[in-house]
Scaffold this active site. Structure first.
Site, short mmCIF file in Angstrom:
data_model
loop_
_atom_site.label_atom_id
_atom_site.label_comp_id
_atom_site.label_asym_id
_atom_site.label_seq_id
_atom_site.Cartn_x
_atom_site.Cartn_y
_atom_site.Cartn_z
N HIS A 75 41.55 43.64 44.78
CA HIS A 75 40.59 44.32 45.67
C HIS A 75 39.16 43.95 45.30
O HIS A 75 38.84 43.68 44.15
CB HIS A 75 40.79 45.84 45.66
N ASP A 77 36.21 45.76 45.83
CA ASP A 77 35.22 46.78 45.46
C ASP A 77 35.36 47.19 44.01
O ASP A 77 36.35 46.85 43.34
CB ASP A 77 35.34 48.01 46.36
N ASP A 113 37.79 45.76 36.81
CA ASP A 113 38.69 46.41 37.76
C ASP A 113 38.04 46.32 39.14
O ASP A 113 37.17 47.09 39.46
CB ASP A 113 38.90 47.87 37.35
N GLU A 143 39.43 49.82 47.93
CA GLU A 143 40.59 50.31 47.21
C GLU A 143 40.27 51.58 46.43
O GLU A 143 41.07 52.51 46.36
CB GLU A 143 41.10 49.23 46.25
N GLU A 144 39.08 51.63 45.85
CA GLU A 144 38.75 52.69 44.90
C GLU A 144 38.53 54.05 45.55
O GLU A 144 38.69 55.08 44.89
CB GLU A 144 37.52 52.30 44.08
N ASP A 167 46.02 43.89 39.53
CA ASP A 167 45.14 45.04 39.30
C ASP A 167 45.65 45.95 38.19
O ASP A 167 45.36 47.13 38.17
CB ASP A 167 45.01 45.83 40.62
N HIS A 457 36.43 52.71 35.05
CA HIS A 457 35.81 53.81 35.80
C HIS A 457 34.78 54.56 34.97
O HIS A 457 34.41 55.68 35.31
CB HIS A 457 36.85 54.78 36.36
#
Length: 487
Positions: A75, A77, A113, A143-144, A167, A457
């Site tokens: 992904h 983003d 990520d 995705e996030e 991922d 994150h």
């Protein structure tokens, strides 16, 4: 040494370019154009679908046209978290730092990520020495914050029968299943009250917690800043009839454990020293509870000027009681896969919004769909009892493990042949887009693997450099194995 100089060079050069492109969720225009330009400059067929996903295609190495088509998927983003709240993720590049065997960012999330997965896929597409069958690359958007790209991928857009998701975040592990998830959002409507003039006002600040991924790190027992604020204020409200709440804010993203929060509140001036004493005791309790784990966590209390208004006392009490009693963390462990969290919930954020509203966002995950809905309903029931309005997001399903998967065996064998270690076959508590692809492409044989990433994150996110080399070589060897197969 700079990131672009690391090995494997083809992967890290592309990853370095990706870190320089702003790519918050739902604002992926720049990274999408980069991928399309990259494909064009290398003569690779590529297009963006109506949702904003990018699909690339490359023919097989001569003699391997009859091999199954493999889809490499990641992904575009990234999660945007920073120690500096003024950091402009929409316009500023990520500042990368090579720190020994690790790559990290300067005070922000790194975006490995899933930038490293995308970089690996693009490197594969430009490697003319690799023997492979027909290839597709799918780079999804958003995705996030909703898996929007995966949800809206049209049936028939993909031609492949094997999908390798890039991922995952653990070296020497191959993933064959993931948790499903759903968001539960509670909204409190409050009335403004005049701030009492005979009150003393404080700002309580919680900051520099470890935070982390609400799926991958939820089992580590890290502090939730929202819970720490609510716990202290609940104790005050139990002991003091008049506690006037003016402001509350904590967390940012539904898929991140909140690492910072603050609240502004007041008590009668005659009680201000009692509050300081209670706070000092509370800090000592928290430091004892998280000793050796939350080594950078800070709790502060300072006097502030009288605010313009306070939240009405009834809403304040209902809000704090709900936040204090709301579940957070692991709810149950899988009985099918040892060490896998089955069900969890994250008290993600508390925000004061326009129209005199306070919005509380929570997220629930489970590899068992019925348990996912059960815990989200429990959270709903709690906030309904507290007088809030509650709604759920669309959510996404779990990816059910297939332990007879041919691509799982090939990916596992590839790693073992290269490094003499048999990788663990696992499910992951985080959400992967594989579950959504399974809906429109039920015939797909899927697997997920990646290099070691830590504290994703959060601004502590970092990537293990040697693991990237192993990940990329495992990917290459797996593709070579597929190339030897026939449809």
């Amino acid at each position: 040494m700079e990131v672009k100089d690391l090995q494997p060079k083809a992967v890290f050069e592309i990853f370095d370019q990706i870190t320089k492109i702003p790519r918050p969720s739902k604002k992926e225009e720049k990274i999408r154009q980069y991928i399309l330009d990259f494909a064009s400059s290398h003569g690779i067929d590529a297009h963006a679908d109506e949702t904003g996903n990018v699909i690339m295609r490359k023919g097989a190495t001569p003699g391997h046209e009859d091999a199954p088509t493999v889809i490499l998927q990641g992904h575009m983003d990234m999660v945007c978290e920073s120690d500096d709240k003024s950091f402009d993720f929409e316009n500023r590049p990520i500042e990368t730092i090579v720190d020994g065997e690790w790559v990290r960012a300067n005070g922000t999330t790194l975006g490995a990520d899933n930038g490293i997965g995308v970089a690996a896929a693009l490197a594969i597409m430009t490697d003319d020495t690799l023997v492979h069958g027909p290839l597709e690359v799918l780079v999804t958007m958003d995705e996030e914050t909703g898996m929007t790209g995966a949800k809206n991928l049209r049936k028939g857009e993909l031609k492949g029968t094997i999908l390798i998701n890039l991922d995952s975040e653990d070296d020497a592990e191959v993933f064959v299943g993931c948790a499903g998830g759903i968001d539960t959002v509670a909204t409190f409507n409050y009335k403004r009250s005049f701030a009492p003039g005979d009150f003393h006002y404080f700002k309580m600040d919680v900051r520099d917690g470890l935070g982390g991924h609400s799926g991958g790190d939820i089992h580590l027992g890290r502090a939730n800043a929202n819970k720490l604020i609510a716990r202290f204020l609940f104790n005050l409200m139990q002991k003091h009839d008049e506690v006037s709440l003016s402001e509350i804010d904590g967390g940012n993203l539904r898929n991140a454990i909140p690492r910072a929060a603050h609240a502004v509140f007041g008590v009668h001036t005659s009680r201000k020293e009692d509050i300081r004493i209670a706070f000092n005791k509370y800090v000592a309790d928290i430091e004892g509870e998280y000793k050796g784990l939350e080594v950078t966590l800070k709790l502060d209390l300072e006097s502030v000027d009288k605010p313009e208004f306070t939240i009405d006392s009834d809403t304040s009490r209902r809000l704090i009681m709900a936040l204090y009693s709301a579940p957070h963390g692991v709810q149950s462990w899988s009985r099918d896969m040892e060490g896998l969290v089955e069900t969890s919930t994250n008290l993600a954020s508390v925000k004061m919004a326009a129209g005199d509203k306070i919005v509380v966002t929570t997220s629930q995950r489970s590899c068992v769909d019925s348990r996912k809905f059960d815990i989200s309903n429990q959270v709903e029931a709690l906030f309904l009892l507290a007088g809030a309005e509650v709604e759920h997001g669309d959510g996404y399903p779990a990816w059910t493990p297939n332990l007879d998967s041919p691509i799982m065996k090939m990916a596992s064998d590839a790693y073992e042949e290269l490094y003499g270690v048999k990788p663990a076959i696992k499910g992951i508590h985080a959400g992967l887009e594989c579950a959504l692809f399974q809906q429109n492409y039920p015939e797909l044989d899927m697997v997920s693997f990646g290099p070691t990433l830590k504290d994703v994150h959060s601004p502590s996110e970092r990537m293990h450099i040697p693991a990237v080399e192993r990940f990329y070589q495992q990917l290459c060897r797996t593709l070579e194995k597929v190339a030897a197969e026939k449809k």
